[in-house]
Design a protein around this motif. Structure first.
Motif, mmCIF file in Angstrom:
data_model
loop_
_atom_site.group_PDB
_atom_site.id
_atom_site.type_symbol
_atom_site.label_atom_id
_atom_site.label_comp_id
_atom_site.label_asym_id
_atom_site.label_seq_id
_atom_site.Cartn_x
_atom_site.Cartn_y
_atom_site.Cartn_z
ATOM 1 N N UNK A 1 0.845 -1.177 0.000
ATOM 2 C CA UNK A 1 0.000 0.000 0.000
ATOM 3 C C UNK A 1 0.894 1.245 0.000
ATOM 4 N N UNK A 2 1.404 1.564 -1.202
ATOM 5 C CA UNK A 2 2.275 2.735 -1.310
ATOM 6 C C UNK A 2 1.876 3.667 -2.455
ATOM 7 N N UNK A 3 0.936 3.212 -3.276
ATOM 8 C CA UNK A 3 0.412 4.025 -4.378
ATOM 9 C C UNK A 3 -1.107 3.927 -4.287
ATOM 10 N N UNK A 4 -1.686 4.920 -3.604
ATOM 11 C CA UNK A 4 -3.082 4.826 -3.185
ATOM 12 C C UNK A 4 -3.928 5.890 -3.887
ATOM 13 N N UNK A 5 -5.004 5.447 -4.522
ATOM 14 C CA UNK A 5 -5.989 6.351 -5.122
ATOM 15 C C UNK A 5 -7.248 6.307 -4.270
ATOM 16 N N UNK A 61 5.937 6.646 -4.433
ATOM 17 C CA UNK A 61 4.913 6.476 -3.392
ATOM 18 C C UNK A 61 4.008 7.702 -3.400
ATOM 19 N N UNK A 62 2.710 7.467 -3.190
ATOM 20 C CA UNK A 62 1.778 8.590 -3.166
ATOM 21 C C UNK A 62 0.392 8.168 -2.702
ATOM 22 N N UNK A 63 -0.337 9.200 -2.284
ATOM 23 C CA UNK A 63 -1.781 9.105 -2.087
ATOM 24 C C UNK A 63 -2.366 10.243 -2.915
ATOM 25 N N UNK A 70 -12.888 11.734 -15.942
ATOM 26 C CA UNK A 70 -12.281 11.766 -17.281
ATOM 27 C C UNK A 70 -10.818 11.345 -17.270
ATOM 28 N N UNK A 71 -10.186 11.423 -16.113
ATOM 29 C CA UNK A 71 -8.779 10.999 -16.018
ATOM 30 C C UNK A 71 -8.612 9.905 -14.964
ATOM 31 N N UNK A 72 -9.686 9.273 -14.600
ATOM 32 C CA UNK A 72 -9.673 8.255 -13.555
ATOM 33 C C UNK A 72 -8.739 7.091 -13.893
ATOM 34 N N UNK A 73 -8.711 6.685 -15.146
ATOM 35 C CA UNK A 73 -7.873 5.544 -15.548
ATOM 36 C C UNK A 73 -6.397 5.756 -15.218
ATOM 37 N N UNK A 74 -5.924 6.976 -15.319
ATOM 38 C CA UNK A 74 -4.509 7.251 -15.031
ATOM 39 C C UNK A 74 -4.181 6.779 -13.623
ATOM 40 N N UNK A 75 -5.008 7.176 -12.653
ATOM 41 C CA UNK A 75 -4.756 6.829 -11.255
ATOM 42 C C UNK A 75 -5.063 5.376 -10.946
ATOM 43 N N UNK A 76 -6.164 4.884 -11.466
ATOM 44 C CA UNK A 76 -6.536 3.499 -11.166
ATOM 45 C C UNK A 76 -5.513 2.506 -11.706
ATOM 46 N N UNK A 77 -5.005 2.761 -12.886
ATOM 47 C CA UNK A 77 -4.019 1.845 -13.474
ATOM 48 C C UNK A 77 -2.687 1.885 -12.744
ATOM 49 N N UNK A 78 -2.330 3.030 -12.182
ATOM 50 C CA UNK A 78 -1.035 3.180 -11.515
ATOM 51 C C UNK A 78 -1.060 2.779 -10.046
ATOM 52 N N UNK A 79 -2.236 2.799 -9.438
ATOM 53 C CA UNK A 79 -2.363 2.534 -7.998
ATOM 54 C C UNK A 79 -2.191 1.053 -7.694
ATOM 55 N N UNK A 80 -1.653 0.777 -6.504
ATOM 56 C CA UNK A 80 -1.684 -0.608 -6.013
ATOM 57 C C UNK A 80 -2.879 -0.814 -5.076
#
Length: 167
Positions: A1-5, A61-63, A70-80
């Motif tokens: 849990x280090x890349x959280x959307x 690492x990020x939250x 419209x840009x949801x895929x960017x975060x969802x694809x990158x998040x763990x």
């Protein structure tokens, strides 16, 4: 849990949860409202939104909290890890109205300077309609993601608090 959307309706508690998780996990928190709105409530272009988010997800690492479908895929694809705050529309609208009153004519902490809070009936209506207009889209997106992502759906303030307590 280090890349959280963290996603969900306005008023669902995304920014508050992001701040608390950032403190507990020692992760940098990025509020999309702060990054994607320019002063006087001028929204960045979709191209700028993509550039900003691509820079964020390139970090180790990020939250990141925010909906922006419209840009949801960017975060969802990158998040763990993806947290969907699926909170009642009554709670969300109540929180939005309280926030609008509390920060009226000033900028709330998760917003860009120059975006003073105001009573915005269009936004209140969007939050009220979120379960019918946005929720199905989000649930479909979450179902389509690979199984190597942790997807957590929290449906009440109590569930959110329990989640935080167990971090």
């Amino acid at each position: 849990m280090i890349r959280i959307a963290i996603i969900g309706s306005g008023g669902s508690g995304k920014s508050t949860l992001a701040r608390k998780m950032g403190d507990k996990l020692n992760l940098e928190v990025w509020h999309l409202d702060r990054l994607l709105w320019k002063p006087n409530w001028q929204l960045t272009t979709r191209e700028e939104q993509r550039e900003i988010q691509n820079e964020l997800i390139a970090k180790d690492k990020w939250i990141i909290d925010g909906n922006y479908t419209r840009t949801l895929d960017i975060r969802l694809n990158a998040a763990d890890t993806i947290l969907f705050l699926d909170i009642s529309k009554v709670i969300c609208v109540t929180r939005v109205v309280k926030r609008m009153i509390k920060f009226r004519n000033s900028t709330r902490p998760d917003m860009n300077e120059g975006c003073n809070e105001k009573i915005d009936l269009r936004f209140i209506k969007w939050v009220w309609k979120f379960p019918k207009t946005q929720r199905p889209y989000i649930l479909t997106k979450l179902e389509q993601l690979s199984t190597n992502k942790e997807i957590i759906v929290l449906k009440s303030p109590k569930e959110i608090q329990r989640f935080l307590d167990n971090l």
